[in-house]
Design a protein around this motif. Sequence first.
Motif, PDB file in Angstrom:
ATOM      1  N   LEU A 152       0.692  -1.135   0.094  1.00 10.87           N
ATOM      2  CA  LEU A 152       0.113  -0.101  -0.075  1.00 10.87           C
ATOM      3  C   LEU A 152       0.986   1.346  -0.003  1.00 10.87           C
ATOM      4  N   ASP A 153       1.927   1.232   0.879  1.00  7.44           N
ATOM      5  CA  ASP A 153       2.939   2.493   0.831  1.00  7.44           C
ATOM      6  C   ASP A 153       3.315   2.508  -0.647  1.00  7.44           C
ATOM      7  N   GLU A 154       3.721   1.575  -1.306  1.00  6.96           N
ATOM      8  CA  GLU A 154       4.244   1.454  -2.738  1.00  6.96           C
ATOM      9  C   GLU A 154       3.442   2.062  -3.460  1.00  6.96           C
ATOM     10  N   ARG A 155       2.164   1.849  -3.362  1.00 10.41           N
ATOM     11  CA  ARG A 155       1.249   2.353  -4.178  1.00 10.41           C
ATOM     12  C   ARG A 155       0.805   3.607  -4.208  1.00 10.41           C
ATOM     13  N   ALA A 156       0.937   4.100  -2.985  1.00  8.12           N
ATOM     14  CA  ALA A 156       0.704   5.385  -2.518  1.00  8.12           C
ATOM     15  C   ALA A 156       1.663   6.368  -3.150  1.00  8.12           C
ATOM     16  N   ALA A 157       2.930   5.866  -2.802  1.00  2.53           N
ATOM     17  CA  ALA A 157       4.181   6.645  -3.470  1.00  2.53           C
ATOM     18  C   ALA A 157       4.203   6.730  -5.059  1.00  2.53           C
ATOM     19  N   ALA A 158       3.613   5.661  -5.697  1.00  4.84           N
ATOM     20  CA  ALA A 158       3.498   5.705  -7.070  1.00  4.84           C
ATOM     21  C   ALA A 158       2.559   6.608  -7.560  1.00  4.84           C
ATOM     22  N   GLY A 159       1.321   6.950  -6.572  1.00  2.54           N
ATOM     23  CA  GLY A 159       0.383   7.983  -7.133  1.00  2.54           C
ATOM     24  C   GLY A 159      -0.916   7.119  -7.278  1.00  2.54           C
ATOM     25  N   GLN A 160      -0.694   5.759  -6.919  1.00  2.00           N
ATOM     26  CA  GLN A 160      -1.860   4.770  -7.209  1.00  2.00           C
ATOM     27  C   GLN A 160      -2.960   4.733  -5.983  1.00  2.00           C
ATOM     28  N   SER A 161      -4.186   4.505  -6.394  1.00  2.00           N
ATOM     29  CA  SER A 161      -4.948   4.535  -5.407  1.00  2.00           C
ATOM     30  C   SER A 161      -4.965   3.353  -4.263  1.00  2.00           C
TER      31      SER A 161
END
Length: 327
Positions: A152-161
């Motif tokens: 989830l942190d990786e997704r957030a850092a990549a601008g993903q939902s």
Amino acid sequence: MPTKTDLTSADLSGIRQSALGAADPLGVAAELAAAADAGHLADPQDAGYALALAAEIAESRSKLDAALRYADQAVTAYGTRDDSPASSAQALRARILFRSGRADDALAALEPLRPALTKYSDAAAYVGAALAAGGKNRVAEQWLTEAVRAVLDERAAAGQSTDPVSADDAGLLFFLLQQRHRTRHTLGLSHDTYDNLADRLETRLARTPPAGADDDLLFWPEAEFATVVTRWPALTGTYGATWDEHRARLEQRLTRQGGTPSLLPGVADDLARFAGIGGTADANARNGYARSLAAGTGLIAWPPARNDACWCGSGAKYKKCCLPRSR
């Protein structure tokens, strides 16, 4: 059973689907190990795969000494690789260590694999199965929680939902959430934020299985059938109480259905991946597993010619084996 001078990757995949239903699966395991040792593989990089397959076959027959020997060789063959197959082989070795009563060694072998949980669903499934075999559900819950948080942190850092809208978008996150959700259910833990996200994704991403790709066409080779009904006794109502009954049900269903459908040969440990750690292999899990098989290779065409080998892998002619079961 291995007979070719040089086994290809496709040959190994076919053996994986059929070996446990062979008359001498341990002989198949020994031949796989010998082929890897003698360099009788079309691609030398398949040595680890062949040896890991030999380990799983031996483990399925509770020949844990042989299984561990093959698993050790598989890990050695993969060397310093840290991809999904190599990580899965290491987790398989840990599972065999747990089953051999060597829990400390098993946990020590699994600890370096924790980063793989955020990279590879196959490796995550093997790690989960190993921890389940060792009764380490609380450890599994902790590791899965950390893996979910990291993804989830990786997704957030990549601008993903952090609340995916499709199966493709969810990817590994969905798999990890399902495993964690089922593990927490096994432990009797109350729902938390991640469990709620798992429920939302389950509802959002659920699909009706396509025709001909549901668990009614799952076929369990003899050794796999024994493992399935031992691990999930309630499934005797779905697949039959004995292997003979299982084959009869399939033959009768296929006869009524007509056409030229394909049977989906199953592997109990692969179903466990869809059931989740400590899971109950419910209809959703079984149908999901069936869909994954239907999209791949290694399916069994039905019906064979009367004088051809029976589809069940018994080695007998169809007319003397499963054809009469339709009656």
